[in-house]
Structures are given as structure tokens and as C-alpha cells.
Design an enzyme around this catalytic site. Structure first.
Site, PDB file in Angstrom:
ATOM      1  N   HIS A 207       9.674  -1.886   0.428  1.00  0.00           N
ATOM      2  CA  HIS A 207       8.710  -2.954   0.149  1.00  0.00           C
ATOM      3  C   HIS A 207       9.421  -4.068  -0.606  1.00  0.00           C
ATOM      4  O   HIS A 207      10.559  -3.905  -1.078  1.00  0.00           O
ATOM      5  CB  HIS A 207       7.502  -2.445  -0.642  1.00  0.00           C
ATOM      6  CG  HIS A 207       7.848  -1.808  -1.958  1.00  0.00           C
ATOM      7  ND1 HIS A 207       8.313  -2.523  -3.054  1.00  0.00           N
ATOM      8  CD2 HIS A 207       7.810  -0.521  -2.373  1.00  0.00           C
ATOM      9  CE1 HIS A 207       8.527  -1.709  -4.064  1.00  0.00           C
ATOM     10  NE2 HIS A 207       8.236  -0.481  -3.677  1.00  0.00           N
ATOM     11  N   GLU A 241       2.345   8.262  -7.075  1.00  0.00           N
ATOM     12  CA  GLU A 241       2.168   6.952  -7.695  1.00  0.00           C
ATOM     13  C   GLU A 241       2.566   5.877  -6.689  1.00  0.00           C
ATOM     14  O   GLU A 241       3.725   5.815  -6.263  1.00  0.00           O
ATOM     15  CB  GLU A 241       3.036   6.816  -8.952  1.00  0.00           C
ATOM     16  CG  GLU A 241       2.876   5.466  -9.639  1.00  0.00           C
ATOM     17  CD  GLU A 241       3.809   5.289 -10.823  1.00  0.00           C
ATOM     18  OE1 GLU A 241       3.835   4.176 -11.390  1.00  0.00           O
ATOM     19  OE2 GLU A 241       4.529   6.249 -11.171  1.00  0.00           O
ATOM     20  N   LEU A 242       1.647   5.037  -6.310  1.00  0.00           N
ATOM     21  CA  LEU A 242       1.888   4.049  -5.259  1.00  0.00           C
ATOM     22  C   LEU A 242       3.065   3.153  -5.620  1.00  0.00           C
ATOM     23  O   LEU A 242       3.061   2.488  -6.663  1.00  0.00           O
ATOM     24  CB  LEU A 242       0.628   3.209  -5.044  1.00  0.00           C
ATOM     25  CG  LEU A 242       0.697   2.168  -3.916  1.00  0.00           C
ATOM     26  CD1 LEU A 242       0.925   2.844  -2.569  1.00  0.00           C
ATOM     27  CD2 LEU A 242      -0.574   1.322  -3.891  1.00  0.00           C
ATOM     28  N   ASP A 243       4.077   3.141  -4.753  1.00  0.00           N
ATOM     29  CA  ASP A 243       5.279   2.311  -4.926  1.00  0.00           C
ATOM     30  C   ASP A 243       5.972   2.567  -6.258  1.00  0.00           C
ATOM     31  O   ASP A 243       6.654   1.693  -6.800  1.00  0.00           O
ATOM     32  CB  ASP A 243       4.942   0.814  -4.801  1.00  0.00           C
ATOM     33  CG  ASP A 243       4.491   0.443  -3.397  1.00  0.00           C
ATOM     34  OD1 ASP A 243       4.932   1.114  -2.437  1.00  0.00           O
ATOM     35  OD2 ASP A 243       3.700  -0.508  -3.260  1.00  0.00           O
ATOM     36  N   GLY A 244       5.830   3.795  -6.780  1.00  0.00           N
ATOM     37  CA  GLY A 244       6.409   4.112  -8.080  1.00  0.00           C
ATOM     38  C   GLY A 244       7.411   5.247  -8.050  1.00  0.00           C
ATOM     39  O   GLY A 244       7.772   5.773  -9.101  1.00  0.00           O
TER      40      GLY A 244
END
Length: 299
Positions: A207, A241-244
Site C-alpha cells: 500500500h 491490525e489493518l496495515d499494521g
């Protein structure tokens, strides 16, 4: 459209047919390198590359990657693993040994944006991505003809808010247990905790690197409005954890007030495709060790 596929070398032509890779993580302490090296020497292996890193010599974690050659590897690797367990237990190691000759199997998930998928297919075709692309899974039909021109199976599994659970169950069935890594090549759906748990540290996402700034839709338009001077991309393992998740690779490029939203998107796509391809390459070459929410990447 005619596509020329890179063919893997036969075993007799493969210079790495007797090469293996060992990855180790364990609490740091004296004697680890000596014990591993001595074991491989006693077993008749020849170390051709060795990398190590310690987070803190006093009670921290130690990480190691070794490549070695061993005559008749295919017949002897099972015995090697069994005997190494004694060394591993002594140092409380988390470890694995993989044969280089066994190509890792890849599943690529994609939606409508094709730039990351195209880059992966191109590198695979050129022989720069040393794995086997077993399938492409998509929630849209757009890339079907292109993917199948490479001789790669294409599974279209539509996803809506009402059918998400059923669609994910179908994805799990299609991917199965034989896939080594799943690559989200701009796959624009949230992955459930159940899916993530099944493929822990084996799902790679890409991303833009604006996060946590410019959350939500149209990040490049938001960035343009703020007059950003650097844009980039991040490849990471997927966690709940979204995009973590643990970051594998990042890159950036400077931009200026002269770059409009369309140009920012173009630059961003280029960085995304390169960063994702690097991350995938390092994963399939056993160069990444995950510790908590960080990675150690041996280049």
C-alpha cells in the site's frame, strides 16, 4: 497473445540442486554460531553464505541465515533436520531448513488494478522470481485472459458485503494448504482474522506509505492537497491490525508542486510494483525472519 514462459532448469542443469537454507531465531548467547557451524561441518555440509544479527548481546534475540551445500541433499535433508534438533533444543531455537531446489508456491490475489500483478508475472517470466505462481485469485474478471495466457489458473470469486464469508471459504478451498505465500497485489478487500491465522506471516500486502496520514479513499488527492514532497510504498505481512503488520520493504521518491494527482498516482504505482516484487523475492529466498511486529531481512 503469445507468451514465452521461463522453464525451470532440470536437476542435472541446476547449480543449486544440493543447496539448502537455514533460518534461526533464538535468545542470544555465546556459542550459537560455533555450534551451528560445527554441526554442519560434521554432517559434511559446506557453508557458502552466513549472516547473523543480534538485537542485544545481553539477553536479546539472535537471528541467523545460512546457505550451505550438501551432497545428496534430497536423500539426506530429513536426517539433517532430525539430528539438528539436538542443537536447536540446546539454544531454544525457532528454526527451519529449506531446500533451494523446492520452489515455493505463490498465490496472487488481485482486484482491478493490474500494475503489481503485471510486475510479478514479468519477473517470474524472466526468471528473476524463483518460485511457482500456482494461481491468481480475483474478485473481478478483468485479468482472466492475461493471466491465463501465461498458463496460470485464474479463479474469479466475486465478493459482496452479503457473500463475503462464503467467498472467503471458497478462497480457502482454492488456496488450500500447499501454498507457501499469498500476495495481495492491490487486492481491495479486507482479509478476515480466520484467513490471517491460517497463513500467519505468509500473506504480503502492498500500500502507499502515507499511512497513518490520508486514511480512506483517494489518498493521492489528499496528499496533493497537502502538498506532500515525498511519496512511497510499504510491503508488509498481514496481521489483524489493518496495515499494521511487520514491514518487509519500503521505498520513496521526491515529488514537487508541479506533480498533479495523476502524476502522483503514476509515481506511486511504480514504487508499489517494485517494493512488492522485492518483498516477495526476499520471502521466497528465505531472507526474512519475523520477531513480534518487526522483521529482520538479510539482503
Amino acid at each position: 497473445m503469445e507468451v514465452h514462459i521461463n522453464k525451470n532448469l532440470s536437476l542435472s542443469e541446476n547449480p543449486y540442486k544440493e543447496r539448502a537454507r537455514m533460518l534461526i531465531s533464538c535468545p542470544d548467547g555465546p556459542g550459537i554460531v560455533a555450534a551451528v557451524s560445527y554441526f554442519l561441518h560434521q554432517y559434511g555440509a559446506n557453508i557458502v553464505q552466513s549472516d547473523q544479527y543480534t538485537m542485544d548481546p545481553e539477553g536479546g534475540m539472535f537471528f541467523m541465515r545460512i546457505e550451505f551445500d550438501l551432497t545428496d541433499l534430497d536423500q539426506r535433508i530429513a536426517g539433517l533436520k532430525e539430528q539438528f534438533q539436538e542443537v536447536a533444543s540446546k539454544f531454544a531455537m525457532n528454526w527451519k531448513i529449506n531446500s533451494v531446489n523446492r520452489k515455493k508456491k505463490l498465490a496472487i490475489f488481485v482486484s482491478k488494478e493490474d500494475h503489481c500483478l503485471v510486475e510479478l508475472l514479468w519477473q517470474w517470466q524472466a526468471g528473476d522470481l524463483d518460485g511457482e505462481i500456482a494461481m491468481v485469485v480475483s474478485n473481478h474478471p478483468d485479468m482472466k485472459d492475461y493471466v491465463e495466457s501465461f498458463g496460470i489458473p485464474y479463479h474469479q470469486i466475486p465478493v459482496t458485503a452479503d457473500t463475503k464469508l462464503e467467498a472467503e471459504q471458497r478462497q480457502l478451498e482454492v488456496v488450500g494448504d500447499d501454498i507457501d505465500v499469498i500476495i495481495l497485489a492491490r487486492y481491495m478487500q479486507i482479509i478476515s482474522p480466520t484467513f490471517i491465522q491460517r497463513y500467519r506471516n505468509r500473506i504480503i500486502n502492498i500500500h502507499h506509505s502515507f499511512l497513518p496520514a490520508f486514511v480512506g479513499g483517494k489518498p493521492y488527492a489528499q496528499a496533493y492537497q497537502r502538498g506532500v514532497k515525498i511519496i512511497g510504498a510499504t510491503a508488509h505481512y498481514v496481521t489483524e491490525e489493518l496495515d499494521g503488520g511487520p514491514i518487509i520493504e519500503q521505498d520513496v521518491q521526491r515529488v514537487s508542486h508541479r506533480d498533479d494527482v495523476r502524476e502522483l498516482k503514476r509515481i506511486g504505482r511504480t514504487i508499489e510494483r517494485v517494493v512488492l516484487a522485492r518483498a516477495v523475492k526476499w520471502h521466497i529466498e528465505d531472507r526474512i525472519l519475523v520477531h513480534e511486529n518487526k522483521t529482520v531481512v538479510f539482503g
